[in-house]
Design an enzyme around this catalytic site. Sequence first.
Site, mmCIF file in Angstrom:
data_model
loop_
_atom_site.group_PDB
_atom_site.id
_atom_site.type_symbol
_atom_site.label_atom_id
_atom_site.label_comp_id
_atom_site.label_asym_id
_atom_site.label_seq_id
_atom_site.Cartn_x
_atom_site.Cartn_y
_atom_site.Cartn_z
ATOM 1 N N ASP A 92 95.029 33.114 10.228
ATOM 2 C CA ASP A 92 94.085 32.968 11.338
ATOM 3 C C ASP A 92 93.663 34.350 11.820
ATOM 4 O O ASP A 92 94.391 35.343 11.649
ATOM 5 C CB ASP A 92 94.693 32.155 12.478
ATOM 6 C CG ASP A 92 95.809 32.892 13.198
ATOM 7 O OD1 ASP A 92 96.781 33.289 12.517
ATOM 8 O OD2 ASP A 92 95.719 33.081 14.419
ATOM 9 N N GLU A 156 98.760 32.615 14.729
ATOM 10 C CA GLU A 156 99.432 33.772 15.333
ATOM 11 C C GLU A 156 98.600 34.402 16.432
ATOM 12 O O GLU A 156 99.112 34.804 17.480
ATOM 13 C CB GLU A 156 99.760 34.807 14.247
ATOM 14 C CG GLU A 156 100.683 35.924 14.703
ATOM 15 C CD GLU A 156 99.957 37.089 15.371
ATOM 16 O OE1 GLU A 156 100.618 37.879 16.071
ATOM 17 O OE2 GLU A 156 98.728 37.208 15.187
#
Length: 453
Positions: A92, A156
């Site tokens: 991500d 994250e």
Amino acid sequence: MSSNPVAATVASLMPRAKEELTELVAFKSVADFGQFPRSESEGAARWITEALTAEGFQDVALLDTPDGTQSVYGYLPGPEGARTVLLYAHYDVQPPLDEAGWDTPPFELTERDGRWYGRGTADCKGGLIMHLLALRALKANGGVPVHVKVIVEGSEEQGTGGLERYAEAHPELLEADAVVIGDSGNFRPGLPTVTTILRGMTLVRVRIDTLEGNLHSGQFGGAAPDALAALVRVLDSLRAEDGSTTVDGLSGDASWDGLQYDDEQFRKDAGVLDGVELIGSGTVADRIWARPAVTVLGIDCPPVVGATPSVQASARALISLRVPPGTDAARATELLRAHLEAHTPWGARVSTEQVGQGQPFRADPSSPAYRAMADAMGVAYPGQEMSLAGQGGSIPLCNTLASLYPKAEILLIGLSEPEARIHAVNESVSPDELERLSVTEALFLRNYAAGAS
């Protein structure tokens, strides 16, 4: 480095690495599905599962984590009796911010001036490519000498804790003798660095209400309490005159005794405008690695274009507080919320909400894995010794792993050196750093395995 067979193999694989990173960067995998479609993140996760499967990984799986995102797991068996090493990255990415501010499209990898530009090139899709390069180089030169687990996180950057909670519910999944977190970076390009501390983080949303609705500023301004003005006062209370963070009850005078950060080099790395002062006191390293730091991430208020002459009835802000090792992030959150409430003026109604949190982390650089890493870096970066530094960012999983596996040795390396400008426009990665750190990781795995025997 060319006389080293592992280095020669990595060099030969760099064109393939560029192609793969180009494919990964094309996924707009921002784990905020109000901004970007969930399908973009799911597409990136599928790409990773296919890549791990193609490399011979077993038990490759998409893990549905409690925050509604997916992490990718795979296991590559090594020789019988070998140690197990967990390799971490996340797919991500941060939103691209103002796409008009990018010199090239943020989700198209573009080579310019010797660097590869695109969101996630350094943070942290490039970290996954680094792991793949290291493993491929070892396969081509005698085999991978350890059992390898790979975990690639899907949220994250959002700090929503999905993988941490999944790991706690499945403690056997990520168990390893050593962990290499590929989400840090060298202190500067060409200087091999392992990060030994991470500041934690808390995110708090504050809302102030003063009126039942907006009012005409000519008719009511001067007596009607302005919620936006109240919010500005609250936010100003979070800093001393020199810009130091001041949260009631939170200590801010710790010092850093490791690698230091020259003031002028920091100004250059941060792009500080001429004549603008740095904020805070103490050394730069003290301020960015050892002390708390507050940042106002966003404010909900009328934009200048289209604003009306009104006294604002409500205003909101999102506040980030970076928390140094030695301070519990939950306690820091309590102090921050209490501070915001105590400093709200005029009896205005105030509410606070925690929206994210991660604990700080401190590693033990005297462990055998650090010696194995130092030797590897000395080969991959001839003439340079491994440096130890801190990092202002947080990687919440580190503390979860340290808690679940207290005997595991945790090392943080990666591609996010200052020129990478992660989280900003025009993020980029140095292919030279990608190449050298891939060699470093491959040699580390060899050294670590040899140390076990």
